[in-house]
Motif scaffolding. Structure first.
Motif, PDB file in Angstrom:
ATOM      1  N   THR A 142      12.988  -6.588 -10.710  1.00 25.66           N
ATOM      2  CA  THR A 142      12.798  -5.348  -9.957  1.00 25.66           C
ATOM      3  C   THR A 142      11.310  -5.065  -9.781  1.00 25.66           C
ATOM      4  O   THR A 142      10.526  -5.268 -10.714  1.00 25.66           O
ATOM      5  CB  THR A 142      13.447  -4.153 -10.697  1.00 25.66           C
ATOM      6  N   TYR A 143      10.943  -4.601  -8.593  1.00 26.97           N
ATOM      7  CA  TYR A 143       9.547  -4.265  -8.299  1.00 26.97           C
ATOM      8  C   TYR A 143       9.461  -2.846  -7.744  1.00 26.97           C
ATOM      9  O   TYR A 143      10.347  -2.393  -7.009  1.00 26.97           O
ATOM     10  CB  TYR A 143       8.960  -5.233  -7.269  1.00 26.97           C
ATOM     11  N   GLY A 144       8.386  -2.168  -8.089  1.00 23.03           N
ATOM     12  CA  GLY A 144       8.038  -0.909  -7.450  1.00 23.03           C
ATOM     13  C   GLY A 144       6.929  -1.149  -6.451  1.00 23.03           C
ATOM     14  O   GLY A 144       6.190  -2.140  -6.548  1.00 23.03           O
ATOM     15  N   TYR A 145       6.776  -0.244  -5.484  1.00 25.15           N
ATOM     16  CA  TYR A 145       5.800  -0.415  -4.411  1.00 25.15           C
ATOM     17  C   TYR A 145       4.797   0.736  -4.388  1.00 25.15           C
ATOM     18  O   TYR A 145       5.117   1.870  -4.759  1.00 25.15           O
ATOM     19  CB  TYR A 145       6.502  -0.486  -3.052  1.00 25.15           C
ATOM     20  N   ARG A 146       3.607   0.419  -3.911  1.00 27.24           N
ATOM     21  CA  ARG A 146       2.542   1.413  -3.776  1.00 27.24           C
ATOM     22  C   ARG A 146       1.799   1.148  -2.471  1.00 27.24           C
ATOM     23  O   ARG A 146       1.402   0.002  -2.186  1.00 27.24           O
ATOM     24  CB  ARG A 146       1.582   1.313  -4.958  1.00 27.24           C
ATOM     25  N   PHE A 198       6.625   4.274  -4.823  1.00 28.98           N
ATOM     26  CA  PHE A 198       8.086   4.212  -4.783  1.00 28.98           C
ATOM     27  C   PHE A 198       8.564   3.461  -6.017  1.00 28.98           C
ATOM     28  O   PHE A 198       8.328   2.261  -6.152  1.00 28.98           O
ATOM     29  CB  PHE A 198       8.536   3.505  -3.504  1.00 28.98           C
ATOM     30  N   VAL A 199       9.212   4.190  -6.921  1.00 26.62           N
ATOM     31  CA  VAL A 199       9.633   3.626  -8.206  1.00 26.62           C
ATOM     32  C   VAL A 199      11.129   3.866  -8.372  1.00 26.62           C
ATOM     33  O   VAL A 199      11.566   4.998  -8.556  1.00 26.62           O
ATOM     34  CB  VAL A 199       8.859   4.271  -9.372  1.00 26.62           C
ATOM     35  N   MET A 200      11.893   2.792  -8.306  1.00 21.66           N
ATOM     36  CA  MET A 200      13.330   2.906  -8.532  1.00 21.66           C
ATOM     37  C   MET A 200      13.680   2.298  -9.886  1.00 21.66           C
ATOM     38  O   MET A 200      12.840   2.185 -10.759  1.00 21.66           O
ATOM     39  CB  MET A 200      14.093   2.242  -7.392  1.00 21.66           C
ATOM     40  N   ASP A 201      14.902   1.852 -10.048  1.00 19.68           N
ATOM     41  CA  ASP A 201      15.537   1.548 -11.328  1.00 19.68           C
ATOM     42  C   ASP A 201      14.609   0.861 -12.329  1.00 19.68           C
ATOM     43  O   ASP A 201      14.246  -0.310 -12.171  1.00 19.68           O
ATOM     44  CB  ASP A 201      16.743   0.659 -11.086  1.00 19.68           C
ATOM     45  N   THR A 202      14.261   1.592 -13.381  1.00 21.37           N
ATOM     46  CA  THR A 202      13.365   1.048 -14.403  1.00 21.37           C
ATOM     47  C   THR A 202      13.409   1.896 -15.669  1.00 21.37           C
ATOM     48  O   THR A 202      13.615   3.105 -15.610  1.00 21.37           O
ATOM     49  CB  THR A 202      11.916   0.995 -13.902  1.00 21.37           C
ATOM     50  N   GLY A 203      13.215   1.232 -16.791  1.00 22.99           N
ATOM     51  CA  GLY A 203      12.890   1.954 -17.996  1.00 22.99           C
ATOM     52  C   GLY A 203      11.408   2.280 -17.977  1.00 22.99           C
ATOM     53  O   GLY A 203      10.642   1.772 -17.151  1.00 22.99           O
ATOM     54  N   PHE A 209       3.373   3.860 -14.546  1.00 19.24           N
ATOM     55  CA  PHE A 209       2.170   4.691 -14.480  1.00 19.24           C
ATOM     56  C   PHE A 209       1.146   4.098 -13.506  1.00 19.24           C
ATOM     57  O   PHE A 209       0.486   4.843 -12.779  1.00 19.24           O
ATOM     58  CB  PHE A 209       1.554   4.835 -15.868  1.00 19.24           C
ATOM     59  N   HIS A 210       1.017   2.773 -13.499  1.00 16.54           N
ATOM     60  CA  HIS A 210       0.064   2.141 -12.580  1.00 16.54           C
ATOM     61  C   HIS A 210       0.443   2.411 -11.123  1.00 16.54           C
ATOM     62  O   HIS A 210      -0.419   2.684 -10.279  1.00 16.54           O
ATOM     63  CB  HIS A 210       0.011   0.628 -12.827  1.00 16.54           C
ATOM     64  N   LEU A 211       1.729   2.325 -10.816  1.00 18.11           N
ATOM     65  CA  LEU A 211       2.183   2.586  -9.452  1.00 18.11           C
ATOM     66  C   LEU A 211       1.965   4.045  -9.061  1.00 18.11           C
ATOM     67  O   LEU A 211       1.588   4.353  -7.935  1.00 18.11           O
ATOM     68  CB  LEU A 211       3.664   2.237  -9.318  1.00 18.11           C
ATOM     69  N   ALA A 212       2.194   4.948 -10.005  1.00 16.02           N
ATOM     70  CA  ALA A 212       2.144   6.380  -9.718  1.00 16.02           C
ATOM     71  C   ALA A 212       0.735   6.956  -9.720  1.00 16.02           C
ATOM     72  O   ALA A 212       0.523   8.063  -9.225  1.00 16.02           O
ATOM     73  CB  ALA A 212       2.991   7.137 -10.747  1.00 16.02           C
ATOM     74  N   GLU A 213      -0.230   6.229 -10.241  1.00 10.79           N
ATOM     75  CA  GLU A 213      -1.576   6.765 -10.449  1.00 10.79           C
ATOM     76  C   GLU A 213      -2.144   7.418  -9.191  1.00 10.79           C
ATOM     77  O   GLU A 213      -2.326   6.785  -8.146  1.00 10.79           O
ATOM     78  CB  GLU A 213      -2.513   5.651 -10.913  1.00 10.79           C
ATOM     79  N   GLY A 214      -2.430   8.727  -9.285  1.00 12.22           N
ATOM     80  CA  GLY A 214      -3.069   9.453  -8.196  1.00 12.22           C
ATOM     81  C   GLY A 214      -2.261   9.543  -6.922  1.00 12.22           C
ATOM     82  O   GLY A 214      -2.827   9.809  -5.849  1.00 12.22           O
ATOM     83  N   ASP A 216      -0.217  10.840  -3.872  1.00 14.29           N
ATOM     84  CA  ASP A 216       0.008  12.102  -3.173  1.00 14.29           C
ATOM     85  C   ASP A 216       1.500  12.425  -3.137  1.00 14.29           C
ATOM     86  O   ASP A 216       1.892  13.590  -3.193  1.00 14.29           O
ATOM     87  CB  ASP A 216      -0.548  12.030  -1.754  1.00 14.29           C
ATOM     88  N   LEU A 217       2.324  11.385  -3.018  1.00 16.50           N
ATOM     89  CA  LEU A 217       3.775  11.551  -3.056  1.00 16.50           C
ATOM     90  C   LEU A 217       4.364  10.417  -3.881  1.00 16.50           C
ATOM     91  O   LEU A 217       4.171   9.242  -3.554  1.00 16.50           O
ATOM     92  CB  LEU A 217       4.363  11.538  -1.641  1.00 16.50           C
ATOM     93  N   LEU A 218       5.059  10.778  -4.959  1.00 16.78           N
ATOM     94  CA  LEU A 218       5.741   9.811  -5.814  1.00 16.78           C
ATOM     95  C   LEU A 218       7.243  10.001  -5.663  1.00 16.78           C
ATOM     96  O   LEU A 218       7.779  11.067  -5.957  1.00 16.78           O
ATOM     97  CB  LEU A 218       5.341  10.005  -7.283  1.00 16.78           C
ATOM     98  N   VAL A 219       7.925   8.961  -5.179  1.00 14.94           N
ATOM     99  CA  VAL A 219       9.384   8.940  -5.124  1.00 14.94           C
ATOM    100  C   VAL A 219       9.848   8.144  -6.334  1.00 14.94           C
ATOM    101  O   VAL A 219       9.504   6.966  -6.475  1.00 14.94           O
ATOM    102  CB  VAL A 219       9.880   8.286  -3.821  1.00 14.94           C
ATOM    103  N   ILE A 220      10.605   8.781  -7.209  1.00 15.18           N
ATOM    104  CA  ILE A 220      10.946   8.132  -8.471  1.00 15.18           C
ATOM    105  C   ILE A 220      12.377   8.448  -8.870  1.00 15.18           C
ATOM    106  O   ILE A 220      12.871   9.561  -8.655  1.00 15.18           O
ATOM    107  CB  ILE A 220       9.946   8.562  -9.577  1.00 15.18           C
ATOM    108  N   GLU A 221      13.034   7.454  -9.433  1.00 18.52           N
ATOM    109  CA  GLU A 221      14.389   7.677  -9.908  1.00 18.52           C
ATOM    110  C   GLU A 221      14.397   8.597 -11.123  1.00 18.52           C
ATOM    111  O   GLU A 221      13.488   8.570 -11.944  1.00 18.52           O
ATOM    112  CB  GLU A 221      15.041   6.343 -10.258  1.00 18.52           C
ATOM    113  N   SER A 222      15.457   9.421 -11.212  1.00 24.40           N
ATOM    114  CA  SER A 222      15.694  10.229 -12.409  1.00 24.40           C
ATOM    115  C   SER A 222      17.204  10.228 -12.622  1.00 24.40           C
ATOM    116  O   SER A 222      17.862  11.255 -12.497  1.00 24.40           O
ATOM    117  CB  SER A 222      15.134  11.638 -12.246  1.00 24.40           C
TER     118      SER A 222
END
Length: 309
Positions: A142-146, A198-203, A209-214, A216-222
Protein backbone atom coordinates in the motif's frame (compact mmCIF):
# COMPACT_ATOMS: atom_id res chain seq x y z
CA UNK A 1 -9.95 25.77 -9.12
CA UNK A 2 -8.48 23.55 -6.42
CA UNK A 3 -11.15 21.33 -4.98
CA UNK A 4 -11.72 17.77 -3.79
CA UNK A 5 -14.97 15.97 -4.56
CA UNK A 6 -15.68 13.04 -2.26
CA UNK A 7 -17.31 10.22 -4.21
CA UNK A 8 -17.42 7.56 -1.51
CA UNK A 9 -16.67 7.32 2.20
CA UNK A 10 -17.34 3.74 3.30
CA UNK A 11 -14.69 1.16 4.07
CA UNK A 12 -14.95 -2.53 3.20
CA UNK A 13 -18.76 -2.62 3.12
CA UNK A 14 -20.88 0.14 1.55
CA UNK A 15 -23.97 1.32 3.40
CA UNK A 16 -27.26 2.85 2.35
CA UNK A 17 -25.70 6.30 2.73
CA UNK A 18 -22.02 5.69 1.94
CA UNK A 19 -20.59 4.43 -1.32
CA UNK A 20 -17.20 2.76 -1.37
CA UNK A 21 -14.11 4.91 -1.87
CA UNK A 22 -13.53 7.51 -4.58
CA UNK A 23 -11.96 10.98 -4.46
CA UNK A 24 -11.50 13.39 -7.35
CA UNK A 25 -9.00 16.22 -6.95
CA UNK A 26 -9.16 19.15 -9.35
CA UNK A 27 -5.92 21.12 -9.07
CA UNK A 28 -6.08 23.74 -11.80
CA UNK A 29 -5.57 21.79 -15.05
CA UNK A 30 -4.55 18.58 -13.29
CA UNK A 31 -7.47 16.28 -12.43
CA UNK A 32 -6.64 13.19 -10.39
CA UNK A 33 -8.94 10.34 -9.37
CA UNK A 34 -7.87 8.52 -6.20
CA UNK A 35 -8.96 4.97 -5.29
CA UNK A 36 -12.01 4.38 -7.53
CA UNK A 37 -14.06 1.89 -5.52
CA UNK A 38 -17.19 0.14 -6.72
CA UNK A 39 -19.77 2.59 -8.06
CA UNK A 40 -17.31 5.42 -8.80
CA UNK A 41 -18.59 5.99 -12.35
CA UNK A 42 -22.14 6.51 -11.08
CA UNK A 43 -20.98 8.74 -8.23
CA UNK A 44 -19.14 10.92 -10.75
CA UNK A 45 -22.35 11.28 -12.73
CA UNK A 46 -24.28 12.25 -9.61
CA UNK A 47 -21.60 14.83 -8.80
CA UNK A 48 -21.74 16.24 -12.33
CA UNK A 49 -18.15 15.18 -13.06
CA UNK A 50 -17.24 13.92 -16.54
CA UNK A 51 -14.27 11.63 -17.08
CA UNK A 52 -12.93 13.74 -19.94
CA UNK A 53 -10.76 16.07 -17.77
CA UNK A 54 -9.07 13.14 -15.99
CA UNK A 55 -5.30 13.21 -16.33
CA UNK A 56 -4.28 10.72 -13.68
CA UNK A 57 -5.59 7.86 -11.55
CA UNK A 58 -3.84 6.96 -8.28
CA UNK A 59 -4.46 3.65 -6.54
CA UNK A 60 -3.18 3.09 -3.01
CA UNK A 61 -3.65 -0.70 -2.95
CA UNK A 62 -5.65 -3.51 -4.52
CA UNK A 63 -8.37 -4.19 -1.98
CA UNK A 64 -11.77 -4.19 -3.64
CA UNK A 65 -13.22 -1.15 -1.92
CA UNK A 66 -10.43 0.92 -3.49
CA UNK A 67 -10.32 -0.48 -7.05
CA UNK A 68 -13.49 -2.28 -8.14
CA UNK A 69 -14.74 0.88 -9.84
CA UNK A 70 -11.66 1.09 -12.07
CA UNK A 71 -13.07 -1.05 -14.94
CA UNK A 72 -16.12 1.19 -15.26
CA UNK A 73 -14.02 4.36 -15.26
CA UNK A 74 -11.62 2.92 -17.84
CA UNK A 75 -14.48 1.87 -20.10
CA UNK A 76 -16.08 5.31 -19.75
CA UNK A 77 -12.77 6.94 -20.73
CA UNK A 78 -12.86 4.79 -23.86
CA UNK A 79 -16.55 5.39 -24.57
CA UNK A 80 -16.14 9.16 -24.27
CA UNK A 81 -13.00 9.02 -26.43
CA UNK A 82 -10.91 11.06 -24.01
CA UNK A 83 -8.29 12.52 -26.38
CA UNK A 84 -5.30 12.70 -24.03
CA UNK A 85 -3.30 10.07 -22.16
CA UNK A 86 -4.37 9.15 -18.63
CA UNK A 87 -1.58 8.01 -16.33
CA UNK A 88 -2.41 5.27 -13.81
CA UNK A 89 -0.28 4.82 -10.70
CA UNK A 90 -0.55 1.71 -8.52
CA UNK A 91 1.72 -0.48 -6.36
CA UNK A 92 4.09 -2.34 -8.67
CA UNK A 93 3.54 -5.60 -6.82
CA UNK A 94 -0.13 -5.54 -7.83
CA UNK A 95 0.51 -5.64 -11.58
CA UNK A 96 -1.56 -8.80 -12.03
CA UNK A 97 -4.56 -7.13 -10.39
CA UNK A 98 -4.21 -4.03 -12.55
CA UNK A 99 -4.08 -6.16 -15.69
CA UNK A 100 -7.26 -7.98 -14.69
CA UNK A 101 -9.12 -4.78 -13.86
CA UNK A 102 -7.90 -3.03 -17.01
CA UNK A 103 -9.49 -5.73 -19.14
CA UNK A 104 -12.25 -6.93 -16.81
CA UNK A 105 -14.79 -7.27 -19.63
CA UNK A 106 -15.15 -6.93 -23.37
CA UNK A 107 -15.43 -3.38 -24.71
CA UNK A 108 -14.25 -1.27 -27.63
CA UNK A 109 -10.97 -0.15 -26.12
CA UNK A 110 -9.56 3.14 -27.38
CA UNK A 111 -8.49 4.52 -23.98
CA UNK A 112 -4.92 5.81 -23.91
CA UNK A 113 -3.99 4.61 -20.44
CA UNK A 114 -0.34 4.93 -19.41
CA UNK A 115 0.49 2.55 -16.53
CA UNK A 116 3.17 3.98 -14.23
CA UNK A 117 3.67 1.54 -11.33
CA UNK A 118 4.69 2.91 -7.95
CA UNK A 119 7.70 1.69 -5.99
CA UNK A 120 10.28 2.99 -3.51
CA UNK A 121 11.45 6.49 -4.39
CA UNK A 122 8.50 7.14 -6.69
CA UNK A 123 8.27 10.72 -7.92
CA UNK A 124 6.73 12.21 -11.05
CA UNK A 125 6.49 15.83 -12.09
CA UNK A 126 2.99 16.98 -13.02
CA UNK A 127 1.65 20.39 -14.08
CA UNK A 128 0.46 20.75 -10.47
CA UNK A 129 3.81 19.90 -8.89
CA UNK A 130 5.68 16.84 -7.69
CA UNK A 131 3.58 13.73 -7.05
CA UNK A 132 5.38 11.36 -4.67
CA UNK A 133 4.38 8.14 -2.95
CA UNK A 134 5.52 6.39 0.22
CA UNK A 135 4.80 2.85 1.44
CA UNK A 136 2.34 2.42 4.30
CA UNK A 137 1.66 -0.35 6.82
CA UNK A 138 -1.24 -2.53 5.73
CA UNK A 139 -1.97 -6.19 5.04
CA UNK A 140 -0.90 -5.85 1.39
CA UNK A 141 1.43 -3.49 -0.49
CA UNK A 142 0.00 0.00 0.00
CA UNK A 143 1.20 3.51 -0.85
CA UNK A 144 0.07 6.97 0.17
CA UNK A 145 0.38 9.96 -2.16
CA UNK A 146 1.51 13.56 -1.75
CA UNK A 147 1.19 16.42 -4.24
CA UNK A 148 3.47 19.38 -3.61
CA UNK A 149 3.39 22.61 -5.61
CA UNK A 150 6.79 24.31 -6.01
CA UNK A 151 7.45 27.28 -3.78
CA UNK A 152 7.32 30.63 -5.56
CA UNK A 153 7.24 34.38 -5.01
CA UNK A 154 4.48 36.92 -4.45
CA UNK A 155 5.10 40.37 -5.91
CA UNK A 156 4.84 43.16 -3.30
CA UNK A 157 3.34 46.35 -4.84
CA UNK A 158 5.04 48.71 -2.39
CA UNK A 159 8.48 47.23 -3.15
CA UNK A 160 7.83 47.35 -6.90
CA UNK A 161 6.89 51.03 -6.61
CA UNK A 162 9.95 51.80 -4.49
CA UNK A 163 12.20 50.41 -7.24
CA UNK A 164 10.24 52.04 -10.05
CA UNK A 165 9.11 48.72 -11.55
CA UNK A 166 5.78 48.82 -13.40
CA UNK A 167 3.99 47.55 -16.49
CA UNK A 168 5.83 45.09 -18.77
CA UNK A 169 8.91 45.30 -16.56
CA UNK A 170 7.08 43.27 -13.91
CA UNK A 171 6.56 40.42 -16.36
CA UNK A 172 10.20 40.42 -17.39
CA UNK A 173 11.26 40.42 -13.76
CA UNK A 174 9.04 37.40 -13.09
CA UNK A 175 10.34 35.54 -16.14
CA UNK A 176 14.05 36.21 -15.76
CA UNK A 177 14.44 37.01 -12.07
CA UNK A 178 15.99 40.41 -12.78
CA UNK A 179 15.20 43.77 -14.38
CA UNK A 180 18.27 45.96 -14.66
CA UNK A 181 19.84 45.95 -11.20
CA UNK A 182 16.63 44.92 -9.44
CA UNK A 183 16.31 41.26 -8.53
CA UNK A 184 13.13 39.30 -7.94
CA UNK A 185 14.03 38.82 -4.27
CA UNK A 186 14.13 42.61 -3.74
CA UNK A 187 10.52 43.16 -4.76
CA UNK A 188 8.77 39.96 -3.69
CA UNK A 189 7.99 37.75 -0.72
CA UNK A 190 8.21 33.95 -0.54
CA UNK A 191 5.02 32.14 -1.51
CA UNK A 192 4.95 28.57 -0.20
CA UNK A 193 3.52 26.02 -2.60
CA UNK A 194 0.35 24.25 -1.57
CA UNK A 195 0.37 20.61 -0.51
CA UNK A 196 -2.18 17.79 -0.65
CA UNK A 197 -1.83 14.38 1.01
CA UNK A 198 -3.85 11.19 0.55
CA UNK A 199 -3.46 8.46 3.17
CA UNK A 200 -5.66 5.39 3.06
CA UNK A 201 -5.53 1.97 4.74
CA UNK A 202 -2.56 1.94 7.12
CA UNK A 203 -1.48 1.45 10.66
CA UNK A 204 0.37 4.30 12.30
CA UNK A 205 3.89 4.58 10.87
CA UNK A 206 6.53 7.22 10.09
CA UNK A 207 5.46 7.60 6.47
CA UNK A 208 1.98 8.71 7.50
CA UNK A 209 3.62 11.76 9.10
CA UNK A 210 5.99 12.30 6.16
CA UNK A 211 3.07 12.35 3.71
CA UNK A 212 1.00 14.67 5.91
CA UNK A 213 3.78 17.14 6.74
CA UNK A 214 2.55 20.71 6.21
CA UNK A 215 -0.41 19.60 4.09
CA UNK A 216 -3.01 22.23 3.29
CA UNK A 217 -5.51 19.39 2.89
CA UNK A 218 -4.99 15.90 4.34
CA UNK A 219 -7.42 13.16 3.29
CA UNK A 220 -6.94 10.31 5.73
CA UNK A 221 -8.72 7.15 6.71
CA UNK A 222 -10.28 6.92 10.17
CA UNK A 223 -11.84 3.48 9.95
CA UNK A 224 -12.11 2.85 13.69
CA UNK A 225 -12.79 4.62 16.95
CA UNK A 226 -10.50 4.41 19.98
CA UNK A 227 -12.62 1.70 21.57
CA UNK A 228 -11.43 -0.62 18.80
CA UNK A 229 -7.80 0.56 18.68
CA UNK A 230 -6.43 -2.96 19.20
CA UNK A 231 -8.37 -4.26 16.23
CA UNK A 232 -7.28 -1.26 14.15
CA UNK A 233 -3.61 -1.98 14.85
CA UNK A 234 -4.03 -5.67 14.05
CA UNK A 235 -5.59 -5.07 10.63
CA UNK A 236 -3.53 -2.00 9.64
CA UNK A 237 -5.95 0.88 10.07
CA UNK A 238 -6.18 4.18 11.96
CA UNK A 239 -8.59 5.48 14.55
CA UNK A 240 -10.12 8.94 14.29
CA UNK A 241 -8.03 10.03 17.27
CA UNK A 242 -4.83 8.87 15.58
CA UNK A 243 -5.80 10.78 12.43
CA UNK A 244 -6.30 13.91 14.52
CA UNK A 245 -2.96 13.42 16.25
CA UNK A 246 -1.21 13.06 12.88
CA UNK A 247 -2.80 16.30 11.68
CA UNK A 248 -1.66 18.15 14.79
CA UNK A 249 1.91 16.86 14.76
CA UNK A 250 2.31 17.33 10.99
CA UNK A 251 1.02 20.93 10.94
CA UNK A 252 -1.97 20.16 8.71
CA UNK A 253 -4.37 23.00 7.91
CA UNK A 254 -7.53 21.05 6.98
CA UNK A 255 -8.14 17.44 7.98
CA UNK A 256 -10.69 15.34 6.08
CA UNK A 257 -11.76 12.12 7.82
CA UNK A 258 -13.13 9.29 5.70
CA UNK A 259 -13.23 5.47 5.16
CA UNK A 260 -15.63 4.82 8.03
CA UNK A 261 -16.43 1.32 9.26
CA UNK A 262 -20.10 0.35 8.96
CA UNK A 263 -20.04 -0.87 12.57
CA UNK A 264 -20.60 2.65 13.93
CA UNK A 265 -24.10 4.12 13.67
CA UNK A 266 -23.17 7.66 14.73
CA UNK A 267 -20.50 9.17 12.48
CA UNK A 268 -20.32 12.30 14.65
CA UNK A 269 -18.24 10.27 17.08
CA UNK A 270 -15.35 10.30 14.59
CA UNK A 271 -15.42 14.08 14.58
CA UNK A 272 -15.52 14.27 18.38
CA UNK A 273 -12.58 11.91 18.73
CA UNK A 274 -10.44 13.71 16.17
CA UNK A 275 -11.34 17.10 17.68
CA UNK A 276 -9.86 15.98 21.02
CA UNK A 277 -6.47 15.75 19.26
CA UNK A 278 -6.61 18.51 16.62
CA UNK A 279 -8.11 21.98 16.91
CA UNK A 280 -7.71 22.95 13.26
CA UNK A 281 -10.32 22.64 10.53
CA UNK A 282 -11.86 19.14 10.37
CA UNK A 283 -14.22 17.88 7.69
CA UNK A 284 -16.27 14.74 8.26
CA UNK A 285 -16.54 13.34 4.75
CA UNK A 286 -19.92 12.61 3.20
CA UNK A 287 -20.62 11.23 -0.25
CA UNK A 288 -20.65 13.93 -2.97
CA UNK A 289 -19.24 16.56 -0.63
CA UNK A 290 -17.07 19.21 -2.30
CA UNK A 291 -14.14 20.47 -0.24
CA UNK A 292 -12.03 23.42 -1.46
CA UNK A 293 -8.30 23.35 -0.88
CA UNK A 294 -7.74 26.06 1.76
CA UNK A 295 -6.67 29.47 0.36
CA UNK A 296 -2.96 29.89 -0.06
CA UNK A 297 -0.95 31.21 2.86
CA UNK A 298 1.03 34.30 1.93
CA UNK A 299 4.39 33.48 3.46
CA UNK A 300 6.41 30.83 5.22
CA UNK A 301 5.89 32.76 8.48
CA UNK A 302 2.12 32.54 8.05
CA UNK A 303 2.38 28.80 7.35
CA UNK A 304 4.45 28.28 10.49
CA UNK A 305 1.94 30.29 12.52
CA UNK A 306 -0.95 28.24 11.15
CA UNK A 307 0.91 25.03 11.95
CA UNK A 308 1.39 26.10 15.57
CA UNK A 309 -2.35 26.68 15.89
Amino acid sequence: MRQLTVLGTASQVPTRHRNQNGYLLRWDSEVILFDPGEGTQRQMLLAGLPVSPLRRICITHFHGDHVLGLPGVVQRISLDKVPHPVAVHYPAGGQVFFDRLRHASSFYDVADLRPVPVGPGFRVETPAGALTALPLRHSIETYGYRLAEPDGHRMVPSLLAAHGIAGPAIGELQRTGRFGRVTLEQVSAPRPGQRFAFVMDTGLCDNVFHLAEGADLLVIESTFLAEDAVTAAQVGHLTAGQAGSVARQAGVRTLLLTHFSQRYADSARFLDEARAEFDGDIVLAEDLLQVPVPPRLGSSDERASASRR
